[in-house]
Design a protein around this motif. Structure first.
Motif, short mmCIF file in Angstrom:
data_model
loop_
_atom_site.label_atom_id
_atom_site.label_comp_id
_atom_site.label_asym_id
_atom_site.label_seq_id
_atom_site.Cartn_x
_atom_site.Cartn_y
_atom_site.Cartn_z
N GLY A 1 93.18 38.68 27.71
CA GLY A 1 93.45 37.59 26.76
C GLY A 1 94.62 37.90 25.83
O GLY A 1 94.88 37.16 24.89
N THR A 2 95.29 38.99 26.09
CA THR A 2 96.43 39.36 25.26
C THR A 2 97.43 40.12 26.12
O THR A 2 97.06 40.69 27.16
N ILE A 3 98.68 40.13 25.69
CA ILE A 3 99.70 40.95 26.35
C ILE A 3 100.41 41.74 25.26
O ILE A 3 100.72 41.20 24.19
N ARG A 4 100.62 43.02 25.52
CA ARG A 4 101.28 43.89 24.54
C ARG A 4 102.76 43.97 24.90
O ARG A 4 103.11 44.46 25.97
N ILE A 5 103.58 43.46 23.99
CA ILE A 5 105.02 43.40 24.28
C ILE A 5 105.78 44.26 23.28
O ILE A 5 105.67 44.07 22.06
N GLY A 6 106.55 45.19 23.80
CA GLY A 6 107.41 46.01 22.95
C GLY A 6 108.73 45.32 22.72
O GLY A 6 109.34 44.81 23.67
N THR A 7 109.16 45.25 21.47
CA THR A 7 110.46 44.66 21.16
C THR A 7 111.01 45.31 19.90
O THR A 7 110.33 46.09 19.23
N LYS A 8 112.26 44.98 19.59
CA LYS A 8 112.86 45.49 18.35
C LYS A 8 112.31 44.68 17.18
O LYS A 8 112.01 43.49 17.31
N PHE A 9 112.24 45.33 16.03
CA PHE A 9 111.80 44.62 14.81
C PHE A 9 112.94 44.49 13.80
O PHE A 9 112.76 43.87 12.76
N ASP A 10 114.10 45.07 14.12
CA ASP A 10 115.17 45.06 13.11
C ASP A 10 116.48 44.52 13.67
O ASP A 10 117.54 44.83 13.14
N GLN A 11 116.38 43.71 14.73
CA GLN A 11 117.61 43.18 15.33
C GLN A 11 117.68 41.67 15.19
O GLN A 11 117.04 40.93 15.95
N PRO A 12 118.47 41.19 14.21
CA PRO A 12 118.61 39.76 14.06
C PRO A 12 119.09 39.12 15.36
O PRO A 12 119.81 39.75 16.13
#
Ligand code: GLU
Length: 296
Positions: A57-68
């Protein structure tokens, strides 16, 4: 990608059936006006990676947190916003998972392969160049965009930098574990490459005069400059091709094929260009033609 797609054509066919079943059901459960339509009534083959994610029921997605423009954490919602985040929502929606059920995990350039290999995330969507070195340890869906490496300098370009050839003997900032740092070392070995763990720290170093240029993808530099346009200037050149893929751990070829099918649908039905226009396109202009999925 071509080889992979062919090898798993059978799986892809099953995914395609599942996708069209979802589309024909026509039920939409939007999370906000801009979130993609969530597939309902979709069935995946038992034991497939997609079925496991659906069951969770969920997917774990890695992404940047500081890239506008690509992945920038909204301090109020806590969720990342940008084109990469939109690609994540799009894939999740096609798996039947609404945006508010995505578990976003911050990844920086250097920990993307390790996070996939350690099973800490199901996918990485983080300005992530598809290249042969990375393909030895992970797989990629996509590409969903092609960027190019470029340079950012102080406003007024005090060092008159017009391309990589002007970087010899200069301090140039990039990020650990990035293709950008490897590329610049290969191209101009006489450059002093200064590495941080995120590009936002490179902006600070450029502003302070500790480095004379920042080098990474033109997309990322445009986003960084948009935060402080009076301090920075972009050099009008790109000197590499950076095809952005969706990183997936080895052994999940069914998910790679599903992602390629989903991207192709989004290219064809306009969801992809809408996602671009709503995010990166605000600074980078109109969406280009979508890339060919078998091109990298
Ligand atoms: N696209 C390049 C890479 O994947 C540079 C951007 C980044 O570090 O995220 O390494």
């Amino acid at each position: 990608m071509k080889r992979l797609t062919r090898a798993f054509a059978a799986v892809a066919a099953v995914s395609a059936v599942a996708l069209s079943a979802a589309c024909s059901s026509g039920v939409s459960t939007p999370q906000s006006s801009s979130d993609p339509t969530v597939a309902t009534g979709i069935e995946f083959p038992a034991g497939s990676t997609m079925a496991r994610i659906q069951d969770a029921g969920t997917i774990r997605i890695g992404t940047k947190f500081d890239q506008p423009l690509f992945g920038l954490k909204n301090p109020i919602t806590g969720n990342p916003e940008g084109f990469d985040a939109e690609m994540g929502k799009l894939i999740a929606a096609k798996l039947g998972i609404p945006a508010n059920k995505i578990e976003w995990v911050e990844t920086v350039s250097a920990n993307r392969e390790p996070f996939l290999e350690q099973g800490r995330v199901d996918a990485v969507i983080a300005t992530y160049t598809i290249n042969d070195k990375r393909k030895q340890v992970i797989d990629f869906g996509g590409p969903y965009y092609i960027a190019g490496q470029s340079l950012m300098v102080q406003a007024g370009n005090p060092e008159a930098i017009t391309g990589p050839d002007d970087l010899s003997g200069k301090n140039v900032c990039s990020v650990e574990g990035s293709a950008s740092s490897t590329n610049i070392r290969d191209l101009v070995p006489t450059t002093n490459v200064v590495l941080f763990d995120s590009y936002s720290k490179c902006s600070d170093a450029l502003k302070n005069g500790q480095v004379q240029a920042v080098t990474t993808d033109n997309t990322i530099l445009a986003g960084l400059r948009s935060l402080d346009p009076d301090s920075f200037e972009l050099v009008d050149t790109t000197f590499t091709q950076e095809p952005y893929g969706i990183g997936i751990a080895k052994g999940r070829e069914d998910l790679v094929a599903f992602i390629d099918d989903s991207l192709q649908q989004a290219f064809d039905n306009g969801e992809w260009s809408t996602a671009w226009d709503d995010t990166a396109g605000k600074i980078l202009g109109d969406a280009p033609a979508p890339p060919r999925l078998d091109s990298y």
